[in-house]
Design a protein around this motif. Structure first.
Motif, PDB file in Angstrom:
ATOM      1  N   ASN A  99      -2.632   0.508  -8.973  1.00 36.79           N
ATOM      2  CA  ASN A  99      -2.964  -0.685  -8.524  1.00 36.79           C
ATOM      3  C   ASN A  99      -3.826  -1.077  -9.240  1.00 36.79           C
ATOM      4  O   ASN A  99      -4.658  -0.510 -10.234  1.00 36.79           O
ATOM      5  CB  ASN A  99      -3.992   0.805  -7.753  1.00 36.79           C
ATOM      6  N   HIS A 138      -4.371   9.304  -1.066  1.00 36.33           N
ATOM      7  CA  HIS A 138      -3.299   8.784  -2.744  1.00 36.33           C
ATOM      8  C   HIS A 138      -4.546   8.618  -3.283  1.00 36.33           C
ATOM      9  O   HIS A 138      -3.862   7.691  -4.362  1.00 36.33           O
ATOM     10  CB  HIS A 138      -1.979   7.499  -2.356  1.00 36.33           C
ATOM     11  N   HIS A 139      -5.221   9.291  -2.984  1.00 34.30           N
ATOM     12  CA  HIS A 139      -6.107   9.180  -4.763  1.00 34.30           C
ATOM     13  C   HIS A 139      -7.316   8.220  -4.751  1.00 34.30           C
ATOM     14  O   HIS A 139      -7.753   8.349  -6.138  1.00 34.30           O
ATOM     15  CB  HIS A 139      -4.977   9.530  -5.935  1.00 34.30           C
ATOM     16  N   ARG A 140      -7.388   7.120  -4.098  1.00 27.00           N
ATOM     17  CA  ARG A 140      -8.403   6.271  -4.389  1.00 27.00           C
ATOM     18  C   ARG A 140      -9.587   6.050  -3.967  1.00 27.00           C
ATOM     19  O   ARG A 140     -10.163   4.660  -3.835  1.00 27.00           O
ATOM     20  CB  ARG A 140      -7.427   4.963  -3.600  1.00 27.00           C
ATOM     21  N   THR A 156     -10.672  -0.958  -1.875  1.00 31.43           N
ATOM     22  CA  THR A 156     -11.315   0.529  -0.738  1.00 31.43           C
ATOM     23  C   THR A 156     -12.186  -0.636   0.307  1.00 31.43           C
ATOM     24  O   THR A 156     -12.026   0.255   1.183  1.00 31.43           O
ATOM     25  CB  THR A 156     -12.449   1.103  -2.091  1.00 31.43           C
ATOM     26  N   ILE A 216       0.995  -1.152  -0.023  1.00 29.08           N
ATOM     27  CA  ILE A 216      -0.227   0.432   0.126  1.00 29.08           C
ATOM     28  C   ILE A 216       0.889   1.263   0.053  1.00 29.08           C
ATOM     29  O   ILE A 216       2.187   1.224   0.294  1.00 29.08           O
ATOM     30  CB  ILE A 216      -0.573  -0.131   1.233  1.00 29.08           C
ATOM     31  N   TYR A 217      -0.026   1.976  -0.507  1.00 35.81           N
ATOM     32  CA  TYR A 217       0.764   3.375  -0.781  1.00 35.81           C
ATOM     33  C   TYR A 217       1.774   3.977   1.175  1.00 35.81           C
ATOM     34  O   TYR A 217       0.765   3.955   2.041  1.00 35.81           O
ATOM     35  CB  TYR A 217       0.211   4.464  -1.478  1.00 35.81           C
ATOM     36  N   TYR A 266      -9.355  -0.779   3.146  1.00 37.11           N
ATOM     37  CA  TYR A 266      -9.257   0.620   2.950  1.00 37.11           C
ATOM     38  C   TYR A 266      -9.959   0.994   4.309  1.00 37.11           C
ATOM     39  O   TYR A 266      -9.308   2.321   5.498  1.00 37.11           O
ATOM     40  CB  TYR A 266      -8.939   1.652   2.176  1.00 37.11           C
ATOM     41  N   TRP A 288      -5.575  -3.047  -4.677  1.00 39.15           N
ATOM     42  CA  TRP A 288      -6.723  -2.322  -3.662  1.00 39.15           C
ATOM     43  C   TRP A 288      -7.448  -3.376  -3.382  1.00 39.15           C
ATOM     44  O   TRP A 288      -8.214  -3.229  -4.301  1.00 39.15           O
ATOM     45  CB  TRP A 288      -6.434  -1.224  -4.168  1.00 39.15           C
ATOM     46  N   TRP A 303      -6.811   1.318 -11.406  1.00 40.83           N
ATOM     47  CA  TRP A 303      -7.116   1.757 -10.457  1.00 40.83           C
ATOM     48  C   TRP A 303      -6.263   3.104 -10.199  1.00 40.83           C
ATOM     49  O   TRP A 303      -5.075   2.753 -10.766  1.00 40.83           O
ATOM     50  CB  TRP A 303      -7.693   0.776  -8.405  1.00 40.83           C
ATOM     51  N   HIS A 304      -6.228   3.807  -9.622  1.00 42.33           N
ATOM     52  CA  HIS A 304      -5.729   5.502  -9.371  1.00 42.33           C
ATOM     53  C   HIS A 304      -4.908   4.901  -8.283  1.00 42.33           C
ATOM     54  O   HIS A 304      -4.748   4.454  -6.932  1.00 42.33           O
ATOM     55  CB  HIS A 304      -6.521   6.252  -8.454  1.00 42.33           C
ATOM     56  N   TRP A 305      -3.680   4.973  -8.411  1.00 44.94           N
ATOM     57  CA  TRP A 305      -2.459   4.701  -7.763  1.00 44.94           C
ATOM     58  C   TRP A 305      -2.263   6.144  -6.622  1.00 44.94           C
ATOM     59  O   TRP A 305      -2.410   6.712  -6.935  1.00 44.94           O
ATOM     60  CB  TRP A 305      -0.929   4.544  -8.207  1.00 44.94           C
TER      61      TRP A 305
END
Ligand SMILES: O=C(O)C(=O)C[C@H](O)[C@H](O)CO
Ligand SMILES: [Mg+2]
Length: 403
Positions: A393, A213-215, A184, A158-159, A187, A182, A401-403
């Motif tokens: 991601n 981080h944009h997710r 959601t 994970i970031y 998280y 990822w 997906w967005h990283w």
């Protein structure tokens, strides 16, 4: 006075950096940071093929005119590559101007608004317990503000969390992008528990921050903002990708958690709607990626009208040149909020000698003429460029997906 020479220096003392050096016919030189993480050589090519030939013979004092020449004159406006290249020129020219004036850069911007600038450090850990130990280490080192990122059960990578305990976190860690998975829901279920544990152990005074981080989608971000309200975050960062600026209007309707955004922005126009609608609290666009001091000053001035404060991006992928210039800016800017600080490797600090210093959770600006950061070109040559990509991601079903 004329610009006689300009050239790029690519070095990798732990990670890649691109530096532009501009030399005048009187021998005075300035340096600017042009590092765009994972896309470094695109900026080098833009500078070498298109920008440097246009600089030779120009008066280095005409920073404003050169900025507009490079911005308007290219016809193709904005974008991270263009704006990082313009930023490198701009930072180097301000360095030259301040050196010629015999003053530290902050004096040319308008002088000190504060004696020192508060920074936030990064605490990271594989799980909540390891992460809290890292927060404690930061508190012991004097930090007043700490970004908190912990591993999430069920998410392998994970970031913000280093691969191995005790290692530095460096996301651009492979030749071609690593693929992360990822979730959601995992998280979102975990983050409120992390911040409950932080407040329980450290009390109310420590400033705590978090980077999504944009997710998330806007409604997911709204949920997270509400759920962490009891823990009084300094900010929640990049909770959604921000191409759609209106998304922040939705999030704002639901939560009083302060919102920060903008590390991937490269111009005022990326932030204009967000700022004018007062949908954000902190703007993160920093000098290297958003056109340098000349342009970020305009962003900060607009932000100031709407109670939005600065919170400049400051990971290790921005070189000490960007950090040094940013500390001058932070020392001056009236609507300063906070400065991100991820210490560079000692090899990086050796390649880029600098006069800023960290003390008691703050940076103290240097007093040398210019922005106070130099480059040791012989040492830089010992660290050749090595391609390194940021991860991507995918959702658990394989969707990108967005990283
Ligand atoms: O420092 C932060 O807040 C970041 O999000 C760091 C970014 O992941 C990094 O700059 C990507 O190159
Ligand atoms: Mg970030």
């Amino acid at each position: 006075m004329k610009i006689e020479r300009a050239y790029t220096i690519v070095t990798s003392p732990g990670r890649n950096f691109v530096t532009l050096k501009i030399v005048t016919d009187q021998g005075v030189y300035g340096i600017g940071d042009a590092t765009l993480n994972g896309r470094e050589m695109a900026v080098v090519a833009y500078l070498e093929e298109h920008v440097i030939p246009m600089l030779i013979g120009r008066d280095p004092h005409r920073i404003e005119d050169i900025w507009h020449y490079l911005y308007r004159g290219a016809y193709w406006r904005r974008g991270p590559v263009t704006m990082s290249a313009i930023a490198a020129v701009d930072i180097a020219l301000w360095d030259i101007k301040a050196k010629l004036a015999g003053m530290p850069l902050y004096q040319l911007l308008g002088g000190k608004s504060r004696e020192r600038v508060m920074v936030y450090g990064h605490a990271t850990g594989r799980d909540i317990e390891a992460c809290l130990d890292e927060v404690a280490r930061h508190v012991d080192e004097g930090y007043k503000a700490v970004r908190v990122q912990a591993g999430v059960p069920g998410i392998a990578s994970i970031y913000g969390v280093a691969k191995k305990e005790g290692e530095r976190y460096e996301p651009a860690d492979s030749d071609l992008p690593a693929e992360h998975v990822w979730s959601t829901s995992k998280y979102l279920n975990h983050v409120p528990k992390l911040f409950a544990a932080v407040r329980e152990r450290f009390g109310d005074d420590l400033h705590v921050l978090h980077d999504v981080h944009h997710r998330l989608t806007p409604i997911e971000a709204a949920r997270l903002g509400k759920e962490v309200e009891p823990y009084n975050l300094f900010w929640l960062e990049d909770c959604v990708p921000a191409e759609n600026q209106e998304a922040f209007g939705l999030i704002r309707q639901h939560t009083t958690t302060p919102l920060a955004v903008g590390e991937v922005f490269n111009s005022l126009f990326d932030a204009k709607t967000l700022i004018e609608n007062q949908w954000i609290d902190y703007i993160r666009a920093t000098l290297t990626h958003a056109g340098g001091i000349t342009h970020v000053r305009r962003i900060a001035d607009l932000a100031g009208l709407y109670h939005v404060r600065t919170g400049f991006h400051g990971p290790t992928d921005l070189s000490p040149v960007c950090l040094g210039a940013a500390i001058h800016f932070d020392t001056w800017v009236p609507n300063f909020g906070i400065q991100e600080y991820m210490p560079h490797t000692s090899a990086t600090d050796d390649v880029f000698p600098h006069d800023y210093r960290f003390e008691d959770g703050h940076f103290i600006v240097g007093e040398n003429p210019g922005h106070g950061v130099d480059i040791d070109e012989d040492l830089a040559k010992q660290y050749p460029y090595k391609r390194a990509s940021l991860p991507v991601n995918r959702l658990e079903d394989g969707t990108l997906w967005h990283w």
